[in-house]
Design a protein around this motif. Structure first.
Motif, PDB file in Angstrom:
ATOM      1  N   ASP A  40       0.823  -1.210   0.000  1.00 26.08           N
ATOM      2  CA  ASP A  40       0.000   0.000   0.000  1.00 26.08           C
ATOM      3  C   ASP A  40       0.863   1.269   0.000  1.00 26.08           C
ATOM      4  OD1 ASP A  40      -2.182  -1.667   0.073  1.00 26.08           O
ATOM      5  OD2 ASP A  40      -2.555  -1.411   2.230  1.00 26.08           O
ATOM      6  N   LEU A  41       2.038   1.204   0.643  1.00 24.01           N
ATOM      7  CA  LEU A  41       2.891   2.389   0.777  1.00 24.01           C
ATOM      8  C   LEU A  41       3.844   2.601  -0.393  1.00 24.01           C
ATOM      9  CD1 LEU A  41       3.901   2.182   4.563  1.00 24.01           C
ATOM     10  CD2 LEU A  41       2.256   3.757   3.524  1.00 24.01           C
ATOM     11  N   ALA A  42       3.964   1.601  -1.271  1.00 27.03           N
ATOM     12  CA  ALA A  42       4.941   1.687  -2.359  1.00 27.03           C
ATOM     13  C   ALA A  42       4.765   2.940  -3.225  1.00 27.03           C
ATOM     14  CB  ALA A  42       4.888   0.421  -3.206  1.00 27.03           C
ATOM     15  N   PRO A  43       3.546   3.316  -3.613  1.00 26.65           N
ATOM     16  CA  PRO A  43       3.414   4.534  -4.425  1.00 26.65           C
ATOM     17  C   PRO A  43       3.901   5.784  -3.700  1.00 26.65           C
ATOM     18  CG  PRO A  43       1.421   3.196  -4.571  1.00 26.65           C
ATOM     19  CD  PRO A  43       2.248   2.611  -3.479  1.00 26.65           C
ATOM     20  N   ARG A  44       3.684   5.845  -2.372  1.00 25.92           N
ATOM     21  CA  ARG A  44       4.107   7.019  -1.615  1.00 25.92           C
ATOM     22  C   ARG A  44       5.626   7.119  -1.514  1.00 25.92           C
ATOM     23  NH1 ARG A  44       2.535   7.625   4.675  1.00 25.92           N
ATOM     24  NH2 ARG A  44       0.510   6.970   3.816  1.00 25.92           N
ATOM     25  N   HIS A  45       6.305   5.987  -1.275  1.00 30.71           N
ATOM     26  CA  HIS A  45       7.753   6.011  -1.046  1.00 30.71           C
ATOM     27  C   HIS A  45       8.567   5.761  -2.318  1.00 30.71           C
ATOM     28  CE1 HIS A  45       7.877   6.302   3.390  1.00 30.71           C
ATOM     29  NE2 HIS A  45       6.675   5.745   3.323  1.00 30.71           N
ATOM     30  N   GLY A  46       7.949   5.175  -3.323  1.00 30.89           N
ATOM     31  CA  GLY A  46       8.631   5.026  -4.605  1.00 30.89           C
ATOM     32  C   GLY A  46       9.582   3.859  -4.710  1.00 30.89           C
ATOM     33  N   TYR A  47       9.543   2.917  -3.780  1.00 31.37           N
ATOM     34  CA  TYR A  47      10.438   1.763  -3.872  1.00 31.37           C
ATOM     35  C   TYR A  47       9.812   0.688  -4.762  1.00 31.37           C
ATOM     36  CZ  TYR A  47       7.335   0.511   0.037  1.00 31.37           C
ATOM     37  OH  TYR A  47       6.241   0.294   0.843  1.00 31.37           O
ATOM     38  N   VAL A  48      10.645  -0.267  -5.185  1.00 35.52           N
ATOM     39  CA  VAL A  48      10.194  -1.400  -5.990  1.00 35.52           C
ATOM     40  C   VAL A  48      10.120  -2.613  -5.072  1.00 35.52           C
ATOM     41  CG1 VAL A  48      10.676  -2.866  -7.981  1.00 35.52           C
ATOM     42  CG2 VAL A  48      11.291  -0.428  -8.030  1.00 35.52           C
ATOM     43  N   LEU A  49       8.934  -3.181  -4.908  1.00 32.93           N
ATOM     44  CA  LEU A  49       8.704  -4.222  -3.913  1.00 32.93           C
ATOM     45  C   LEU A  49       8.746  -5.618  -4.532  1.00 32.93           C
ATOM     46  CD1 LEU A  49       7.933  -4.921  -0.971  1.00 32.93           C
ATOM     47  CD2 LEU A  49       5.515  -4.693  -1.658  1.00 32.93           C
ATOM     48  N   GLN A  50       9.398  -6.533  -3.812  1.00 31.54           N
ATOM     49  CA  GLN A  50       9.363  -7.955  -4.127  1.00 31.54           C
ATOM     50  C   GLN A  50       9.259  -8.710  -2.808  1.00 31.54           C
ATOM     51  OE1 GLN A  50      13.237  -9.824  -5.201  1.00 31.54           O
ATOM     52  NE2 GLN A  50      14.062  -7.730  -5.166  1.00 31.54           N
ATOM     53  N   ALA A  51       9.096 -10.033  -2.880  1.00 27.58           N
ATOM     54  CA  ALA A  51       9.000 -10.846  -1.664  1.00 27.58           C
ATOM     55  C   ALA A  51       9.737 -12.153  -1.883  1.00 27.58           C
ATOM     56  CB  ALA A  51       7.540 -11.112  -1.298  1.00 27.58           C
TER      57      ALA A  51
END
Length: 437
Positions: A40-51
């Motif tokens: 949910d926070l990725a658009p705000r902080h701009g990081y690229v998420l993986q798991a």
């Protein structure tokens, strides 16, 4: 609110636009909630998420957990990695510690800038108690850091839920209808951490309702003290001459400051410190025994010769002869020899280019060398004595043989007949033993 706490933690760590962030996903409620919040926070902080999920194979339900993690990531459209590891059942450290070690090693190998873990405040309290019962010092009692910066090719680590209670995390998950897996081993109180979680902390909570946040706050105080001890060690190292240390300067410090300095240096080189009794004995010998001195302390050795004092790796490497063909480095033992092109310094490059063979190898019987045109040719033993090289180190010294003539000896210098003239191109060899940055 939980998302705001995670956002603050990411900002404090410096996880910003373009950062590659990998969530360590076990399938349990903590990491599952963290994954959803990070998504949910990725658009705000701009990081690229993986798991990523590490499959230990220790539970009969391990395949189901892996599938649950993969399905969750597919639903959220988050790139997912499944990593299988083998955990030795007879590891001396115990199964619990061995599984943790293998898991962290697998996660550290992921191509990312940051690893995000779902540790929370209750975990922090458990970690502090666990380490105190093992007799940890100030650094161990600092428990888990909110974040650790990337270093030496290893991704950074961030724990965005560290200020959040387990109950609040579970409430957030239930409110959003999330399904998570339960590791049956977490209920087995034969494991130390589970005993603390299910027996010790609840009992403490009956008499001290704020036990968990209080313990977490104490861990923060220990971390502050640990950071101050690191700063003191850095100051003491600089005052004592850097690496290697000046022995007489070190001897002016108290035993506590010397031990703190040695622990700090050992940690920087990735060596594990010995038990306190062994370290105390090494310090006693350092003050009482005449030079030279070499005390093995597990993975490292404390060495003193003349007015020099240093730590070195106690594990020897392979000292195989090898040809030099212009490469920037050659491995030597557990360390390396570096070659740098510098005008007017080191070995004349023209002589190396004309030579039939240039080989890095150990010393040979009868080795003699002249370090300057106005100085006599000296035997290897005399050269080592003049360079303050202790006897135990001499057989490990690298020698650069040019057409079977010694042109350079690590720690001693360049032979006069091979010295580079001012203005000419030179090659400067530098020996970096294991553990020397």
């Amino acid at each position: 609110m939980l998302p705001e706490a995670v956002s603050r933690a990411l900002t404090a760590a410096g996880v910003g636009p373009g950062a590659r962030l990998c969530c360590a996903l076990s399938g349990g409620v903590d990491s599952l909630v963290l994954l959803h919040v990070l998504h949910d926070l990725a658009p705000r902080h701009g990081y690229v998420l993986q798991a990523a999920h590490v499959h230990h194979g220790l539970s009969p339900h391990a395949d189901a957990w892996a599938q649950a993690c993969a399905s969750c990531c597919a639903t959220l459209q988050i790139p997912f990695s499944l990593i299988r590891v083998e955990v030795p059942r007879d590891d001396a450290a115990g199964l619990e510690a061995a599984a943790r070690r293998e898991r962290l090693a697998a996660l550290d190998a992921i191509r990312c800038d940051w690893l995000a873990f779902g540790h929370h405040q209750d975990d922090q309290a458990e970690t502090l108690l666990f380490r105190l019962f093992r007799g940890s010092g100030v650094r161990g009692a600092a428990a888990m850091a909110p974040f650790e910066m990337p270093s030496a090719g290893r991704p950074g680590r961030v724990r965005p839920l560290l200020d959040c209670r387990r109950a609040g995390i579970e409430a957030w998950a239930r409110a959003r209808g999330l399904d998570w897996v339960e590791d049956e081993s977490n209920a087995d109180v034969r494991f130390s951490r589970n005993f603390l979680r299910h027996r010790a902390l609840p009992a403490l909570g009956e008499h001290f309702p704020a036990a968990v946040p209080t313990l977490a706050r104490a861990a923060a105080h220990f971390r502050e003290a640990s950071d101050l001890l690191d700063e003191l060690a850095a100051l003491d190292e600089a005052t004592c001459g850097g690496e290697p240390l000046q022995r007489c300067a070190v001897m002016s410090l108290s035993d506590a400051r010397i031990a703190n300095l040695l622990r700090w240096q050992a940690r920087r080189h990735g060596w594990q410190m010995p038990v306190q009794a062994r370290l105390d004995e090494a310090l006693r010998q350092l003050r009482a025994v005449a030079q030279p001195l070499r005390v093995v302390l597990g993975e490292m050795a404390l060495c003193a010769y003349r007015n020099l004092l240093w730590l070195e790796s106690a594990v020897g490497g392979t000292y195989e002869p090898r040809d030099w063909c212009g490469s920037a480095t050659l491995s030597w033992g557990a360390g390396e020899v570096r070659f740098e092109l510098l005008p007017g310094r080191g070995i004349a490059r023209s002589l190396l280019e004309k030579a039939g063979s240039v080989r890095l190898a150990g010393r040979r019987p009868g080795l003699r060398m002249q370090l300057a045109s106005d100085r006599p040719r000296r035997q290897f033993k005399n050269l080592c004595q003049e360079a303050a090289i202790p006897a135990w180190l001499r057989d490990r010294l690298p020698v650069l043989w040019v057409d079977d003539v010694p042109a350079w000896v690590g720690g001693i210098g360049v032979a006069a007949e091979f010295a580079c003239a001012p203005g000419d191109e030179g090659v400067v060899p530098e020996w970096r033993p294991a553990g020397v940055a």
